[in-house]
Design a protein around this motif. Structure first.
Motif, short mmCIF file in Angstrom:
data_model
loop_
_atom_site.label_atom_id
_atom_site.label_comp_id
_atom_site.label_asym_id
_atom_site.label_seq_id
_atom_site.Cartn_x
_atom_site.Cartn_y
_atom_site.Cartn_z
N LYS A 10 0.88 -1.15 -0.09
CA LYS A 10 -0.09 0.05 -0.06
C LYS A 10 1.08 1.29 -0.02
N GLN A 11 0.63 2.16 -0.89
CA GLN A 11 1.13 3.29 -1.06
C GLN A 11 0.98 4.59 0.02
N PRO A 12 1.92 5.27 0.63
CA PRO A 12 1.37 6.40 1.49
C PRO A 12 0.89 7.53 0.50
N ALA A 13 1.27 7.57 -1.01
CA ALA A 13 0.68 8.57 -1.88
C ALA A 13 0.31 7.81 -2.97
N ALA A 14 -1.06 7.75 -3.15
CA ALA A 14 -1.80 6.79 -3.90
C ALA A 14 -1.76 7.51 -5.14
N HIS A 15 -1.88 8.69 -5.69
CA HIS A 15 -2.39 9.14 -6.58
C HIS A 15 -0.87 9.82 -7.37
N THR A 16 -1.02 10.14 -8.96
CA THR A 16 0.10 10.63 -9.62
C THR A 16 -0.16 12.25 -9.29
N PRO A 17 0.86 12.80 -8.93
CA PRO A 17 0.75 14.30 -8.77
C PRO A 17 0.19 15.22 -9.88
N ARG A 18 -0.65 16.04 -9.56
CA ARG A 18 -1.31 16.53 -10.55
C ARG A 18 -0.34 17.37 -11.67
N ASN A 19 0.78 17.85 -11.32
CA ASN A 19 1.62 18.47 -12.10
C ASN A 19 2.80 17.58 -13.00
N PHE A 20 2.41 16.21 -12.58
CA PHE A 20 3.71 15.18 -13.01
C PHE A 20 3.96 15.37 -14.64
N THR A 21 2.80 15.22 -15.17
CA THR A 21 2.93 15.23 -16.79
C THR A 21 3.54 16.70 -17.23
N LEU A 22 3.30 17.86 -16.67
CA LEU A 22 3.96 19.11 -17.12
C LEU A 22 5.26 19.23 -16.53
N VAL A 23 5.63 18.54 -15.27
CA VAL A 23 7.07 18.56 -15.01
C VAL A 23 7.88 17.58 -16.05
N LEU A 24 7.36 16.53 -16.36
CA LEU A 24 8.10 15.31 -17.15
C LEU A 24 8.38 16.15 -18.36
N VAL A 25 7.62 16.67 -19.12
CA VAL A 25 7.50 17.42 -20.38
C VAL A 25 8.74 18.61 -20.31
N ILE A 26 8.59 19.50 -19.25
CA ILE A 26 9.55 20.31 -19.02
C ILE A 26 10.86 19.66 -19.01
N CYS A 27 11.01 18.76 -18.18
CA CYS A 27 12.35 17.87 -17.92
C CYS A 27 12.77 17.36 -19.33
N PHE A 28 12.13 16.95 -20.02
CA PHE A 28 12.39 16.47 -21.28
C PHE A 28 13.15 17.41 -22.02
N ILE A 29 12.32 18.55 -22.26
CA ILE A 29 12.74 19.68 -23.09
C ILE A 29 13.94 20.17 -22.79
N LEU A 30 14.29 20.36 -21.13
CA LEU A 30 15.59 20.95 -20.78
C LEU A 30 16.50 19.77 -21.23
N LEU A 31 16.38 18.50 -20.93
CA LEU A 31 17.16 17.41 -21.39
C LEU A 31 17.68 17.55 -22.87
N GLY A 32 16.70 17.84 -23.70
CA GLY A 32 16.88 17.92 -24.94
C GLY A 32 17.86 19.16 -25.52
N LEU A 33 17.78 20.23 -24.80
CA LEU A 33 18.47 21.51 -24.82
C LEU A 33 19.93 21.17 -24.00
N CYS A 34 19.92 20.56 -22.97
CA CYS A 34 21.23 20.13 -22.39
C CYS A 34 22.24 19.43 -23.47
N VAL A 35 21.60 18.62 -24.05
CA VAL A 35 22.24 17.73 -24.99
C VAL A 35 22.64 18.48 -26.28
N ILE A 36 21.96 19.36 -26.75
CA ILE A 36 22.29 20.37 -27.74
C ILE A 36 23.42 21.24 -27.42
#
Length: 346
Positions: A10-36
């Motif tokens: 059983k998980q103490p936090a049962a739901h996906t954070p509401r801003n998880f998708t936005l944070v994930l997209v931003i992180c991948f954009i930043l990751l791509g910029l870092c690679v470039i």
């Protein structure tokens, strides 16, 4: 505790954070910029055309295109090391319930460096695979020693006691590394980058050597994340939920040591990545390790790659090792965290 048992906790936090998708997209954009940025910037700044030629036109043999091709392995290696250190920091913080735990702060990467330097100086080892096994042994023994020292006395392994034990151990081991290297110029010349840490050794051979350890450590971290959530509620609650706390701590710490030790063997003792990455992700997404661990990998990769690019730009026409940059950024943050009252435990 098998993987099915872990996944059923059983998980103490049962739901996906509401801003998880936005944070994930931003992180991948930043990751791509870092690679470039890593491919294009350095002592020789390449143009967009040279970047495209280096990536997609192997028949073009211009100087700029060849510079880009040489930077590809370094960039991949930097991303892998950053991800490994980010996850290692998240695991160590969770296992010790210490919000300022980090491989560099606890002295783990210094122990790994000491064993490899000893192997080079006294056993004449020379291959990356040998470096890694020695580094893992040194990291594991140092982790056990620091936790044992920090657990002595009243209150057990408190955050401050662990940090003090880790700092003292790291200082002592660093002195031993220096004592071994100074009279042996061939050791100092070959591995002086260990004094601060560098991803300049990134090559496809090192990447292929590092990859199995990275995959193994990441896999264990992801599989144990649900049970580590239960452990954060306390040993009694976790035991009531069916978690074998002793084995969980062992296997999670083992994964953290594998990730840290393998990185140190090939890149040197780069500090503060785990501390920075994990705290940033926890601040944004909360404490649920099912999200903190994979996102710490992405954040660690971003931070280390950015630090490497900054070091190359500041040190041009040479380079400033990435360990110097991360220490310059991480040390003030560590001081601020240590001053906060919430540092007592996670």
């Amino acid at each position: 505790m098998n993987s099915s048992t872990v996944s059923e906790q059983k998980q103490p936090a049962a739901h996906t954070p509401r801003n998880f998708t936005l944070v994930l997209v931003i992180c991948f954009i930043l990751l791509g910029l870092c690679v470039i940025a890593s491919l294009a910037l350095g002592s020789r700044v390449t143009s967009f055309r040279e970047l495209m030629d280096g990536l997609f036109h192997p028949d073009v043999q211009s100087f700029g295109a060849n510079v880009v091709r040489k930077r590809i392995s370094r960039t991949v290696f930097s991303l892998m090391c950053g991800a490994a250190l980010g996850v290692s920091g998240a695991l160590m913080q969770s296992v010790t319930r210490n919000p300022i735990a980090d491989p560099s702060i606890l002295g783990v990467n210094t122990g790994a460096a000491l064993f490899v330097v000893c192997g080079i100086a006294f056993l004449n080892i020379s291959s990356a695979s040998q470096y890694i096994w020695l580094a893992l042994a040194g990291a594991a023994l140092t982790a056990v020693f620091v936790f044992g020292i920090g657990s002595m006395g009243r209150g057990g392994a408190t955050p401050i006691k662990l940090v003090l034990a880790g700092a003292a151990t790291s200082a002592a081991l660093s002195s031993l590394v220096t004592a071994i290297m100074i009279p042996r110029s061939y050791v100092m010349d070959k591995f002086r980058f260990w004094q601060v840490g560098s991803v300049g050794s990134g090559s496809w051979d090192n990447i292929s050597t590092f990859l199995p350890f990275l995959i193994a450590g990441m896999l264990i971290a992801v599989l144990t994340a649900p049970a580590l959530n239960a452990l954060a509620l306390g040993d009694d609650v976790a035991t009531g939920l069916g978690v074998k706390t002793g084995f969980l701590r062992f296997i999670s710490a083992f994964a953290g040591v594998v990730l840290c030790g393998a990185t140190t063997a090939l890149a040197g003792p780069i500090g503060f990545i785990g501390l920075l990455a994990t705290h940033v992700i926890r601040l944004i997404l909360g404490p649920d390790l099912r999200f903190v661990i994979p996102m710490s990998a992405i954040a660690g990769a971003i931070i280390l790659t950015v630090a490497d690019v900054i070091g190359r730009l500041l040190g041009s026409p040479g380079e400033l090792e990435v360990g110097v940059v991360t220490a310059f950024i991480g040390a003030p943050i560590l001081i601020l965290l240590a001053m906060r009252s919430k540092v007592r435990s996670l």
